[in-house]
Write an enzyme that holds these catalytic residues in place. Structure first.
Site, PDB file in Angstrom:
ATOM      1  N   SER A  64     -53.527 -20.216  -8.908  1.00  0.00           N
ATOM      2  CA  SER A  64     -54.378 -19.085  -9.423  1.00  0.00           C
ATOM      3  C   SER A  64     -53.607 -17.665  -9.571  1.00  0.00           C
ATOM      4  CB  SER A  64     -55.549 -18.799  -7.985  1.00  0.00           C
ATOM      5  OG  SER A  64     -56.295 -20.198  -8.183  1.00  0.00           O
TER       6      SER A  64
HETATM    7  N1  SAH Z   1     -55.788 -22.735  -4.147  1.00  0.00           N
HETATM    8  C1  SAH Z   1     -55.057 -22.858  -5.447  1.00  0.00           C
HETATM    9  C2  SAH Z   1     -55.518 -23.193  -6.579  1.00  0.00           C
HETATM   10  C3  SAH Z   1     -55.784 -24.353  -7.067  1.00  0.00           C
HETATM   11  S1  SAH Z   1     -56.673 -24.890  -8.621  1.00  0.00           S
HETATM   12  C4  SAH Z   1     -53.726 -21.736  -5.540  1.00  0.00           C
HETATM   13  O1  SAH Z   1     -53.454 -21.474  -4.510  1.00  0.00           O
HETATM   14  O2  SAH Z   1     -53.408 -21.306  -6.399  1.00  0.00           O
HETATM   15  C5  SAH Z   1     -57.954 -25.267  -8.012  1.00  0.00           C
HETATM   16  C6  SAH Z   1     -57.714 -26.844  -7.235  1.00  0.00           C
HETATM   17  O3  SAH Z   1     -59.308 -27.162  -6.912  1.00  0.00           O
HETATM   18  C7  SAH Z   1     -57.534 -27.979  -8.139  1.00  0.00           C
HETATM   19  O4  SAH Z   1     -56.206 -28.517  -7.497  1.00  0.00           O
HETATM   20  C8  SAH Z   1     -58.408 -28.989  -8.247  1.00  0.00           C
HETATM   21  O5  SAH Z   1     -57.957 -30.320  -8.191  1.00  0.00           O
HETATM   22  C9  SAH Z   1     -59.173 -28.646  -6.882  1.00  0.00           C
HETATM   23  N2  SAH Z   1     -60.654 -29.083  -6.948  1.00  0.00           N
HETATM   24  C10 SAH Z   1     -61.615 -29.041  -7.938  1.00  0.00           C
HETATM   25  N3  SAH Z   1     -62.696 -29.846  -7.198  1.00  0.00           N
HETATM   26  C11 SAH Z   1     -62.383 -29.889  -6.063  1.00  0.00           C
HETATM   27  C12 SAH Z   1     -63.432 -30.541  -5.076  1.00  0.00           C
HETATM   28  N4  SAH Z   1     -64.615 -30.875  -4.965  1.00  0.00           N
HETATM   29  N5  SAH Z   1     -62.809 -30.756  -3.975  1.00  0.00           N
HETATM   30  C13 SAH Z   1     -61.618 -30.347  -3.561  1.00  0.00           C
HETATM   31  N6  SAH Z   1     -60.713 -29.859  -4.318  1.00  0.00           N
HETATM   32  C14 SAH Z   1     -61.366 -29.597  -5.674  1.00  0.00           C
END
Ligand code: SAH
Length: 217
Positions: A64
């Site tokens: 992010s």
């Molecule tokens: N927190 C991260 C951003 C990751 S992007 C950072 O540090 O930058 C968002 C993530 O959410 C993705 O890896 C995706 O696989 C996950 N995601 C989407 N739906 C989800 C769900 N229902 N449960 C757990 N993870 C989920």
């Protein structure tokens, strides 16, 4: 997590960009200035790691945008109180989980894509963070065995807020999530649980996140 002097200039420059975007909460800015963001990314992207932008981490997901990570974490703080037990949905590569671990007593982070859960585990291992637990599972279901949470943060955008997460929010606790308004627009939603039955909602900034998806892969 201990800050080392390596990349300190880059980390501080990123914290300065985040502050310039409007984030004021000092502890959050300090956490951004502490976590080495490049360590959560592929070597090929290290040169861009301290830019304020979302970048690919594989599996069609992204790390992010730091100013958005910081803005959301700032919003989770009520007054100046430190965060207690926090749940993150969407570990991705683990960057935001590392930032949260500096600001909260306990952090639980759920990821639904197995290789990303494994990647986050590997990336986080050298930091030996003792107040962070990574869980492979569907974050839409939350983590009932650990609830209630003082704060819940979603790193992926759904059409609404999953009921299980609202149930698992402590009274007085805060949840922040990107929510899709239509096919092209998302908005941050801040929800505070004011009593067992009452939730106060505030719609905030326009954002862009990957979709919240159900089930594990
Ligand atoms: N927190 C991260 C951003 C990751 S992007 C950072 O540090 O930058 C968002 C993530 O959410 C993705 O890896 C995706 O696989 C996950 N995601 C989407 N739906 C989800 C769900 N229902 N449960 C757990 N993870 C989920």
């Amino acid at each position: 997590m201990k800050a080392t002097s390596r990349h300190a200039g880059h980390r501080q420059a990123l914290a300065d960009k985040v502050a310039a975007s409007g984030v004021k909460h000092l502890k959050t800015l300090e956490a951004i200035a502490t976590v080495p963001r490049h360590a959560f990314m592929d070597a090929g992207l290290h040169a861009q790691a301290y830019e304020d932008s979302a970048l690919p981490i594989g599996h069609q997901q992204t790390i992010s945008k730091p100013s958005v990570v910081a803005r959301m974490i700032e919003l989770l703080h009520k007054n100046k109180n430190p965060l207690g037990r926090v749940l993150e949905i969407g570990t991705g590569c683990g960057y935001q989980a590392a930032v949260l671990s500096l600001l909260a007593a306990e952090v639980y982070s759920i990821e639904r894509i197995r290789p990303l859960h494994d990647l986050a585990r590997a990336k986080l291992r050298p930091f030996r963070i003792h107040n962070l637990r990574l869980i492979y599972g569907d974050g839409i279901l939350g983590l009932p065995q650990v609830a209630p949470f003082d704060a819940i943060i979603l790193a992926a955008a759904g059409l609404g807020i999953p009921d299980a997460l609202l149930d698992q929010l402590a009274i007085g606790g805060r949840l922040i999530a990107p929510v899709a308004r239509n096919a092209n627009a998302q908005q941050l939603l801040l929800i505070e649980r004011v009593s067992s039955q009452r939730y106060q909602r505030t719609a905030l900034d326009e954002v862009f996140f990957v979709p919240l998806q159900s089930g594990v892969i």
